[in-house]
Write a protein that holds these residues in place. Sequence first.
Motif, mmCIF file in Angstrom:
data_model
loop_
_atom_site.group_PDB
_atom_site.id
_atom_site.type_symbol
_atom_site.label_atom_id
_atom_site.label_comp_id
_atom_site.label_asym_id
_atom_site.label_seq_id
_atom_site.Cartn_x
_atom_site.Cartn_y
_atom_site.Cartn_z
ATOM 1 N N GLY A 1 -3.500 -4.029 -7.260
ATOM 2 C CA GLY A 1 -4.061 -4.458 -5.965
ATOM 3 C C GLY A 1 -4.665 -5.843 -6.040
ATOM 4 N N ARG B 1 -14.473 0.067 -3.396
ATOM 5 C CA ARG B 1 -14.972 1.383 -2.956
ATOM 6 C C ARG B 1 -16.229 1.785 -3.737
ATOM 7 N NH1 ARG B 1 -9.518 1.876 -1.720
ATOM 8 N NH2 ARG B 1 -8.957 2.359 -3.859
ATOM 9 N N ARG C 1 -9.677 9.001 2.443
ATOM 10 C CA ARG C 1 -9.898 7.556 2.572
ATOM 11 C C ARG C 1 -9.712 7.158 4.021
ATOM 12 N NH1 ARG C 1 -6.815 3.638 -1.594
ATOM 13 N NH2 ARG C 1 -6.708 2.365 0.264
ATOM 14 N N ARG D 1 -3.705 -10.515 -4.497
ATOM 15 C CA ARG D 1 -3.106 -10.177 -3.204
ATOM 16 C C ARG D 1 -2.842 -11.410 -2.353
ATOM 17 N NH1 ARG D 1 -5.068 -4.595 -2.845
ATOM 18 N NH2 ARG D 1 -4.275 -3.577 -0.977
ATOM 19 N N MET E 1 -12.183 -3.542 5.282
ATOM 20 C CA MET E 1 -11.258 -2.527 4.762
ATOM 21 C C MET E 1 -10.929 -1.495 5.834
ATOM 22 S SD MET E 1 -12.928 -2.254 0.989
ATOM 23 C CE MET E 1 -11.901 -1.011 0.221
ATOM 24 N N ARG F 1 -1.554 11.026 2.086
ATOM 25 C CA ARG F 1 -2.688 10.768 1.202
ATOM 26 C C ARG F 1 -3.996 10.804 2.000
ATOM 27 N NH1 ARG F 1 -2.627 5.224 -2.154
ATOM 28 N NH2 ARG F 1 -3.817 4.319 -0.458
ATOM 29 N N GLN G 1 -5.558 -16.077 -4.979
ATOM 30 C CA GLN G 1 -6.036 -15.153 -6.018
ATOM 31 C C GLN G 1 -5.196 -15.265 -7.282
ATOM 32 O OE1 GLN G 1 -6.442 -11.076 -4.527
ATOM 33 N NE2 GLN G 1 -7.479 -11.781 -2.678
ATOM 34 N N VAL H 1 -7.767 -5.178 6.916
ATOM 35 C CA VAL H 1 -7.556 -6.595 6.566
ATOM 36 C C VAL H 1 -8.137 -6.888 5.178
ATOM 37 C CG1 VAL H 1 -7.485 -7.353 8.959
ATOM 38 C CG2 VAL H 1 -9.651 -7.417 7.744
ATOM 39 N N VAL I 1 -10.285 -8.538 2.162
ATOM 40 C CA VAL I 1 -11.630 -9.106 1.997
ATOM 41 C C VAL I 1 -11.453 -10.529 1.452
ATOM 42 C CG1 VAL I 1 -12.592 -6.799 1.572
ATOM 43 C CG2 VAL I 1 -12.047 -8.254 -0.350
ATOM 44 N N THR J 1 -8.929 -3.703 -7.639
ATOM 45 C CA THR J 1 -9.943 -4.280 -6.749
ATOM 46 C C THR J 1 -10.298 -3.295 -5.628
ATOM 47 O OG1 THR J 1 -8.107 -5.558 -5.801
ATOM 48 C CG2 THR J 1 -9.684 -6.752 -7.170
ATOM 49 N N GLY J 2 -9.319 -2.474 -5.195
ATOM 50 C CA GLY J 2 -9.617 -1.456 -4.180
ATOM 51 C C GLY J 2 -10.686 -0.492 -4.697
ATOM 52 N N ARG K 1 -2.383 -2.851 7.378
ATOM 53 C CA ARG K 1 -2.371 -3.144 5.937
ATOM 54 C C ARG K 1 -0.986 -3.589 5.489
ATOM 55 N NH1 ARG K 1 -4.538 2.359 4.444
ATOM 56 N NH2 ARG K 1 -3.869 1.954 2.308
ATOM 57 N N PRO L 1 0.847 -1.193 0.000
ATOM 58 C CA PRO L 1 0.000 0.000 0.000
ATOM 59 C C PRO L 1 0.886 1.249 0.000
ATOM 60 C CG PRO L 1 -0.661 -1.506 1.764
ATOM 61 C CD PRO L 1 0.586 -2.075 1.146
HETATM 62 P P1 ADP Z 1 -3.868 -0.025 -0.801
HETATM 63 O O1 ADP Z 1 -3.137 -0.994 -1.663
HETATM 64 O O2 ADP Z 1 -3.335 1.361 -0.876
HETATM 65 O O3 ADP Z 1 -4.053 -0.520 0.615
HETATM 66 P P2 ADP Z 1 -6.372 -0.657 -2.171
HETATM 67 O O4 ADP Z 1 -7.283 0.392 -2.659
HETATM 68 O O5 ADP Z 1 -5.705 -1.536 -3.170
HETATM 69 O O6 ADP Z 1 -5.330 0.159 -1.320
HETATM 70 O O7 ADP Z 1 -7.124 -1.613 -1.123
HETATM 71 C C1 ADP Z 1 -7.835 -1.109 -0.018
HETATM 72 C C2 ADP Z 1 -8.422 -2.276 0.788
HETATM 73 O O8 ADP Z 1 -9.326 -3.023 -0.048
HETATM 74 C C3 ADP Z 1 -7.416 -3.311 1.291
HETATM 75 O O9 ADP Z 1 -6.838 -2.954 2.515
HETATM 76 C C4 ADP Z 1 -8.314 -4.561 1.399
HETATM 77 O O10 ADP Z 1 -9.096 -4.532 2.564
HETATM 78 C C5 ADP Z 1 -9.259 -4.419 0.228
HETATM 79 N N1 ADP Z 1 -8.751 -5.122 -0.993
HETATM 80 C C6 ADP Z 1 -8.403 -4.530 -2.168
HETATM 81 N N2 ADP Z 1 -7.993 -5.453 -3.063
HETATM 82 C C7 ADP Z 1 -8.078 -6.666 -2.434
HETATM 83 C C8 ADP Z 1 -7.781 -7.998 -2.817
HETATM 84 N N3 ADP Z 1 -7.301 -8.298 -4.038
HETATM 85 N N4 ADP Z 1 -7.991 -9.002 -1.917
HETATM 86 C C9 ADP Z 1 -8.468 -8.729 -0.706
HETATM 87 N N5 ADP Z 1 -8.745 -7.492 -0.267
HETATM 88 C C10 ADP Z 1 -8.573 -6.456 -1.117
#
Ligand code: ADP
Length: 191
Positions: A86, A37, A134, A89, A54, A128, A93, A58, A60, A32-33, A146, A10
């Motif tokens: 993202g 959102r 956020r 992860r 989120m 940020r 996956q 942790v 998802v 995926t983030g 994270r 992150p």
């Molecule tokens: P960052 O990488 O800056 O933490 P993201 O926007 O990629 O931000 O992700 C934010 C949150 O969304 C993560 O902390 C997690 O909870 C969830 N998330 C995003 N992508 C995934 C993924 N591929 N698998 C599981 N959780 C995810």
Amino acid sequence: MLNIVLFGPPGAGKGTQSQKLIERFQLVHLSTGDLLRSEITAGTSLGLEAKKLMDQGVLVPDAVVIGMIDSKLNANKDAAGFIFDGFPRTIAQAEALDGLLASHSEKISCMLSLKVSEEELTRRLLLRGAESGRPDDANEMVIRKRIQEYESKTAPVAGYYDQQQKLTEIDGIGEIDHIFTKLCQAIEACR
Ligand code: ADP
């Protein structure tokens, strides 16, 4: 197709570099983030469930994000390629993504991994958080969680692509345009 996994902890700069890469290579950006959102903003039940996790920093469940990617791949069959940001992860996956792409007779071209120290990551994310609003960026405990999730569950995904000889590491500290140039060179080398 040119299918790139943009990888890194992150705050490594994946979102910033994705925007530049999709323009240069005409790719579809799958974050995926961002997808999660959007579900939260739309107030769906998936979004409500995901938000709880989120906000704690942790991950998802795998099935949730794999399902979202599956539907986006199906909806963009004519794309020149994808940038996965993202995602994947977890190893599960990554395996699922290989399976989904194989069902479209496609594969990952390369993984580009942005390397940034933890101190710099925390600094960037707090900055940020102050600007983007956020909630998961605003709290140092959540940021640390994270990064911990990244170290334990996500960092091993680089090894998965390394075994397939698809991994290139790139220094993620420095000028945005300089990092972009290095990413472009790595893409030219793998396509
Ligand atoms: P960052 O990488 O800056 O933490 P993201 O926007 O990629 O931000 O992700 C934010 C949150 O969304 C993560 O902390 C997690 O909870 C969830 N998330 C995003 N992508 C995934 C993924 N591929 N698998 C599981 N959780 C995810």
